[in-house]
Design a protein around this motif. Structure first.
Motif, PDB file in Angstrom:
ATOM      1  N   ASP A 111       0.837  -1.204   0.000  1.00  0.00           N
ATOM      2  CA  ASP A 111       0.000   0.000   0.000  1.00  0.00           C
ATOM      3  C   ASP A 111       0.871   1.253   0.000  1.00  0.00           C
ATOM      4  O   ASP A 111       0.566   2.235  -0.683  1.00  0.00           O
ATOM      5  CB  ASP A 111      -0.923   0.008   1.219  1.00  0.00           C
ATOM      6  CG  ASP A 111      -1.838  -1.207   1.259  1.00  0.00           C
ATOM      7  OD1 ASP A 111      -2.418  -1.541   0.222  1.00  0.00           O
ATOM      8  OD2 ASP A 111      -1.958  -1.820   2.334  1.00  0.00           O
ATOM      9  N   ASN A 116       2.197   1.782  -3.487  1.00  0.00           N
ATOM     10  CA  ASN A 116       1.152   2.288  -4.385  1.00  0.00           C
ATOM     11  C   ASN A 116       0.910   3.777  -4.167  1.00  0.00           C
ATOM     12  O   ASN A 116       0.724   4.540  -5.131  1.00  0.00           O
ATOM     13  CB  ASN A 116      -0.152   1.519  -4.162  1.00  0.00           C
ATOM     14  CG  ASN A 116      -0.099   0.101  -4.711  1.00  0.00           C
ATOM     15  OD1 ASN A 116       0.697  -0.196  -5.590  1.00  0.00           O
ATOM     16  ND2 ASN A 116      -0.945  -0.777  -4.192  1.00  0.00           N
ATOM     17  N   HIS A 145       3.824   5.688  -5.662  1.00  0.00           N
ATOM     18  CA  HIS A 145       3.720   5.695  -7.123  1.00  0.00           C
ATOM     19  C   HIS A 145       2.738   6.766  -7.598  1.00  0.00           C
ATOM     20  O   HIS A 145       3.024   7.513  -8.551  1.00  0.00           O
ATOM     21  CB  HIS A 145       3.276   4.323  -7.623  1.00  0.00           C
ATOM     22  CG  HIS A 145       3.115   4.240  -9.116  1.00  0.00           C
ATOM     23  ND1 HIS A 145       4.190   4.199  -9.986  1.00  0.00           N
ATOM     24  CD2 HIS A 145       1.995   4.221  -9.891  1.00  0.00           C
ATOM     25  CE1 HIS A 145       3.744   4.151 -11.227  1.00  0.00           C
ATOM     26  NE2 HIS A 145       2.414   4.164 -11.201  1.00  0.00           N
ATOM     27  N   GLU A 159      -5.394   5.560  -1.041  1.00  0.00           N
ATOM     28  CA  GLU A 159      -5.347   5.931  -2.454  1.00  0.00           C
ATOM     29  C   GLU A 159      -6.453   6.899  -2.850  1.00  0.00           C
ATOM     30  O   GLU A 159      -6.250   7.758  -3.712  1.00  0.00           O
ATOM     31  CB  GLU A 159      -5.413   4.677  -3.334  1.00  0.00           C
ATOM     32  CG  GLU A 159      -4.111   3.893  -3.366  1.00  0.00           C
ATOM     33  CD  GLU A 159      -4.103   2.818  -4.445  1.00  0.00           C
ATOM     34  OE1 GLU A 159      -4.556   3.106  -5.578  1.00  0.00           O
ATOM     35  OE2 GLU A 159      -3.672   1.693  -4.147  1.00  0.00           O
TER      36      GLU A 159
END
Length: 251
Positions: free
Chosen positions: A38, A41, A44, A216
């Motif tokens: 996580d 991510n 990124h 996210e």
């Protein structure tokens, strides 16, 4: 034809080279990233917006997240090892903490050096229900120990809201810097929080800015966030001030 005065601009276009000083990207130690995957991510998605330098600020909250320098640095080491093997390059992550000013915080102040954002800047928060009874004492003690308190997301404390902002002004007089959550500007936490954020910007009371990213969906909202030209022009100096203050930590 859409008036120039109603046109909105993407916030992400202002974030190239930004240093995020408030986020929960360290894995497995608070309500942010649950696993190292996580964390990767999130990083990124940050990089897609031009953000690659981070001061991670996991909660230190006695009743819920009793983190210590040991647990925080262990999570940081885990993330750094994962970054090395992930192919994500040009990323720097440092660790501090977001300290809840609760009944145990004064004990921490006496027991050990605090984990600072940079130099002697320390990120603190309060309950969303009420300020600590001994808030003034806490702020005084922080400063007598040569810390500079940075109050996280001041716009989110509804009990501070007032038309003339006098409670905020009192905190500023007591030496608090204010760190705005960037998602407050687009109503992520509700319209009243957004109005408070705008009012603080209008008064020039915001010193620093961060994302307070936990997951996210926060970055997905940020990637699509747009603001009127007036608000973008107010936010840019705060972004630049944040970069200027924290760039030396990543040099």
């Amino acid at each position: 034809m859409l008036s120039i005065f109603k046109k909105k601009f993407y916030l992400k276009d202002q974030l190239e080279g930004f240093i995020d000083i408030h986020n929960h990207i360290l894995p497995g130690i608070d309500d942010g990233a649950a696993e190292v995957e996580d964390s990767l991510n999130l990083i990124h998605k940050f990089k897609e917006m031009g953000v690659s330098n981070f001061v991670a600020t996991p909660h230190i909250m006695n009743d819920y997240y009793p983190n210590t320098p040991f647990t925080i640095n262990a999570a940081l080491d885990k993330l750094r090892i994962a970054l090395e093997g992930s192919g994500i390059s040009d990323v720097q992550v440092k660790a501090a903490a977001e300290y809840m000013m609760d009944h145990s915080f004064m004990e921490l102040l006496e027991q050990e050096p605090l984990l600072c954002l940079h130099q002697n800047y320390v990120l603190v928060e309060m309950s969303y229900f009420q300020a600590p009874i001994n808030l003034n004492e806490i702020l005084f003690t922080l400063q007598t120990k040569q810390y500079k308190p940075v109050l996280a997301h001041p716009e989110r404390y509804a009990y501070l809201h007032s038309k003339n902002l006098e409670r905020y002004e009192d905190l500023k007089r007591r030496g608090c810097l204010f760190q705005l959550n960037i998602l407050s500007l687009i109503g992520h936490y509700g319209s009243n929080i957004q109005k408070a954020a705008f009012a603080l910007l209008d008064k020039g009371m915001i010193d620093l800015i961060g994302t307070d990213t936990h997951q996210e969906r926060h970055l997905e909202k940020l990637a699509n966030a747009r603001l009127p030209k007036k608000r973008i022009e107010q936010v840019i100096p705060v972004i630049e001030r944040t970069k200027e203050l924290f760039t030396p930590a990543f040099s």
